[in-house]
Design a protein around this motif. Sequence first.
Motif, PDB file in Angstrom:
ATOM      1  N   PHE A 155       0.835  -1.196   0.000  1.00 23.22           N
ATOM      2  CA  PHE A 155       0.000   0.000   0.000  1.00 23.22           C
ATOM      3  C   PHE A 155       0.872   1.250   0.000  1.00 23.22           C
ATOM      4  CE2 PHE A 155       1.170  -0.697   4.340  1.00 23.22           C
ATOM      5  CZ  PHE A 155       1.268   0.564   4.915  1.00 23.22           C
ATOM      6  N   ASN A 156       0.295   2.320  -0.540  1.00 21.18           N
ATOM      7  CA  ASN A 156       0.915   3.640  -0.489  1.00 21.18           C
ATOM      8  C   ASN A 156      -0.216   4.656  -0.431  1.00 21.18           C
ATOM      9  OD1 ASN A 156       1.868   6.271  -1.690  1.00 21.18           O
ATOM     10  ND2 ASN A 156       3.811   5.190  -1.673  1.00 21.18           N
ATOM     11  N   VAL A 157      -0.256   5.448   0.646  1.00 16.67           N
ATOM     12  CA  VAL A 157      -1.379   6.357   0.861  1.00 16.67           C
ATOM     13  C   VAL A 157      -0.901   7.767   1.178  1.00 16.67           C
ATOM     14  CG1 VAL A 157      -2.844   4.473   1.717  1.00 16.67           C
ATOM     15  CG2 VAL A 157      -1.537   5.861   3.352  1.00 16.67           C
ATOM     16  N   THR A 158      -1.802   8.711   0.970  1.00 15.92           N
ATOM     17  CA  THR A 158      -1.618  10.089   1.408  1.00 15.92           C
ATOM     18  C   THR A 158      -2.802  10.437   2.293  1.00 15.92           C
ATOM     19  OG1 THR A 158      -0.474  10.674  -0.650  1.00 15.92           O
ATOM     20  CG2 THR A 158      -1.333  12.485   0.697  1.00 15.92           C
TER      21      THR A 158
ATOM     22  N   GLY B 223      -8.695   0.290   3.774  1.00 15.09           N
ATOM     23  CA  GLY B 223      -9.332   1.587   3.603  1.00 15.09           C
ATOM     24  C   GLY B 223      -9.112   2.492   4.791  1.00 15.09           C
ATOM     25  N   TYR B 224     -10.058   3.400   4.998  1.00 14.42           N
ATOM     26  CA  TYR B 224      -9.919   4.462   5.999  1.00 14.42           C
ATOM     27  C   TYR B 224     -11.119   4.440   6.940  1.00 14.42           C
ATOM     28  CZ  TYR B 224      -6.759   5.688   2.262  1.00 14.42           C
ATOM     29  OH  TYR B 224      -5.776   5.629   1.305  1.00 14.42           O
ATOM     30  N   GLU B 225     -10.870   4.128   8.189  1.00 14.39           N
ATOM     31  CA  GLU B 225     -11.921   4.140   9.198  1.00 14.39           C
ATOM     32  C   GLU B 225     -11.946   5.555   9.788  1.00 14.39           C
ATOM     33  OE1 GLU B 225     -13.297   0.664  12.053  1.00 14.39           O
ATOM     34  OE2 GLU B 225     -11.639   1.783  12.941  1.00 14.39           O
ATOM     35  N   ILE B 226     -12.946   6.321   9.361  1.00 16.51           N
ATOM     36  CA  ILE B 226     -12.959   7.760   9.653  1.00 16.51           C
ATOM     37  C   ILE B 226     -13.938   8.068  10.778  1.00 16.51           C
ATOM     38  CG2 ILE B 226     -13.233  10.063   8.682  1.00 16.51           C
ATOM     39  CD1 ILE B 226     -12.870   8.785   5.894  1.00 16.51           C
ATOM     40  N   THR B 227     -13.420   8.689  11.835  1.00 14.40           N
ATOM     41  CA  THR B 227     -14.252   9.152  12.939  1.00 14.40           C
ATOM     42  C   THR B 227     -14.660  10.603  12.737  1.00 14.40           C
ATOM     43  OG1 THR B 227     -13.284   7.589  14.514  1.00 14.40           O
ATOM     44  CG2 THR B 227     -14.319   9.563  15.438  1.00 14.40           C
ATOM     45  N   SER B 228     -13.732  11.451  12.330  1.00 13.27           N
ATOM     46  CA  SER B 228     -14.055  12.852  12.033  1.00 13.27           C
ATOM     47  C   SER B 228     -13.113  13.396  10.974  1.00 13.27           C
ATOM     48  CB  SER B 228     -13.996  13.715  13.299  1.00 13.27           C
ATOM     49  OG  SER B 228     -12.665  13.849  13.759  1.00 13.27           O
ATOM     50  N   SER B 229     -13.662  14.317  10.169  1.00 13.22           N
ATOM     51  CA  SER B 229     -12.875  14.994   9.128  1.00 13.22           C
ATOM     52  C   SER B 229     -13.552  16.325   8.835  1.00 13.22           C
ATOM     53  CB  SER B 229     -12.791  14.132   7.867  1.00 13.22           C
ATOM     54  OG  SER B 229     -14.089  13.758   7.433  1.00 13.22           O
ATOM     55  N   SER B 230     -13.790  17.071   9.887  1.00 16.01           N
ATOM     56  CA  SER B 230     -14.561  18.310   9.789  1.00 16.01           C
ATOM     57  C   SER B 230     -13.940  19.308   8.820  1.00 16.01           C
ATOM     58  CB  SER B 230     -14.679  18.943  11.185  1.00 16.01           C
ATOM     59  OG  SER B 230     -15.466  20.104  11.151  1.00 16.01           O
ATOM     60  N   GLY B 231     -14.778  19.901   7.966  1.00 15.73           N
ATOM     61  CA  GLY B 231     -14.310  20.850   6.975  1.00 15.73           C
ATOM     62  C   GLY B 231     -13.995  20.211   5.638  1.00 15.73           C
TER      63      GLY B 231
ATOM     64  N   ASP C 289      -9.127  14.922   2.411  1.00 16.84           N
ATOM     65  CA  ASP C 289      -8.842  13.952   1.352  1.00 16.84           C
ATOM     66  C   ASP C 289      -8.005  12.795   1.872  1.00 16.84           C
ATOM     67  OD1 ASP C 289     -10.015  14.979  -1.134  1.00 16.84           O
ATOM     68  OD2 ASP C 289      -8.674  16.678  -0.823  1.00 16.84           O
ATOM     69  N   PHE C 290      -8.404  11.596   1.485  1.00 12.44           N
ATOM     70  CA  PHE C 290      -7.662  10.377   1.770  1.00 12.44           C
ATOM     71  C   PHE C 290      -7.398   9.714   0.419  1.00 12.44           C
ATOM     72  CE2 PHE C 290     -10.377  11.467   5.276  1.00 12.44           C
ATOM     73  CZ  PHE C 290      -9.670  11.162   6.426  1.00 12.44           C
ATOM     74  N   ARG C 291      -6.128   9.444   0.123  1.00 14.71           N
ATOM     75  CA  ARG C 291      -5.784   8.942  -1.209  1.00 14.71           C
ATOM     76  C   ARG C 291      -4.983   7.644  -1.125  1.00 14.71           C
ATOM     77  NH1 ARG C 291      -5.972  12.711  -5.517  1.00 14.71           N
ATOM     78  NH2 ARG C 291      -6.857  14.706  -4.858  1.00 14.71           N
ATOM     79  N   THR C 292      -5.436   6.665  -1.887  1.00 17.64           N
ATOM     80  CA  THR C 292      -4.678   5.438  -2.064  1.00 17.64           C
ATOM     81  C   THR C 292      -3.931   5.569  -3.383  1.00 17.64           C
ATOM     82  OG1 THR C 292      -6.388   4.175  -0.909  1.00 17.64           O
ATOM     83  CG2 THR C 292      -4.814   2.915  -2.221  1.00 17.64           C
TER      84      THR C 292
END
Length: 250
Positions: free
Chosen positions: A124-127, A228-236, A239-242
Amino acid sequence: MRRRRPPRAAPEGTTAERKTMLRTLRLLVSASTLMAVVGLLASPAQAAVWSSSDQWGTWTNGGYTLYNNIWGGGAGPQTIWANSYSNWGVWANHPNTGGVKSYPNVSRNVNRRISALRSATSGFNVTVPNGGAYTAAYDIWCDGHTYEIMLWMNKYGPVGPLGSRQTSVTVGGHSWDVYRGSNGSNQVFSFVRRGNATSGTVDIKAVLTWLRTNNWFGDVTLGDVQFGYEITSSSGGMDFRTNSYSLTVS
C-alpha cells in the motif's frame, strides 16, 4: 560589427486612424488572452473513472470491489472516487464527534483456509491528512464474520482499538501492539502498528499463522481482505488517497 536594423516606418494614415488601429490591436490581444485563460480554466484535471456519494456506493474493478460504506451515526457527506482498484480515494466531511462514521475501502474475497495458503501479501501507499480522527487499516474477515482482524497501519487523532491490549509482537514485517475484544457479534483482533506508515508491505499469511499458533483461532478460512480508511471525524472536508494498492495470494 553587427549592423542594427533601421527603424520601421510609421504606418500611413492620419493620427486618428493610427489611434483607432492601436485600440483595435489592443482589443484583439486582450480578447485572445482572455480566451486562453478561459480555455485553461475550462480544462479541469482528468476526472476519475468512477465516483459516488451514495451511502453504499460500490464499483467492481479487476476482481476487487470499492465501497463508499458510510455506516456510522451522525455522518456527514462523503464521496469516493477511483481510477482503478489500486488508485482511488475519498473526500469526507464528517463532524468532530465520537464514533466511527465510515470505512471506505477496497475489498477482495480470497476464500481459502490458512493451511491451503502458501502466501498472502499486500502492498500500500497512501496520502492522509494531518487532521481529524481516523485510521488507515486493513479489515480482514475469517470464517465469514466470526473473526475480524484489523491491521492499523496509520492513525491520527483520538482513536483506539476495541478490547484490551494483550501483547506486543513483530510479525508480518511490522511491530505491533495487539488488542483483543468483541463487538458483540464477532471476535476482533487489532494489530496497531508501533509508528505510522504511509507505505509498505504486509505479510498477511504470517499474521494469520501467528494467531493460529497462539490458539486465538484454528485453521480458519480467509474471506474478505479489505483496506481503507476508518474515519471518525474529518470536519471541513479532508482527502484520503490510495496512490497504489495490491494483494497477492497463492
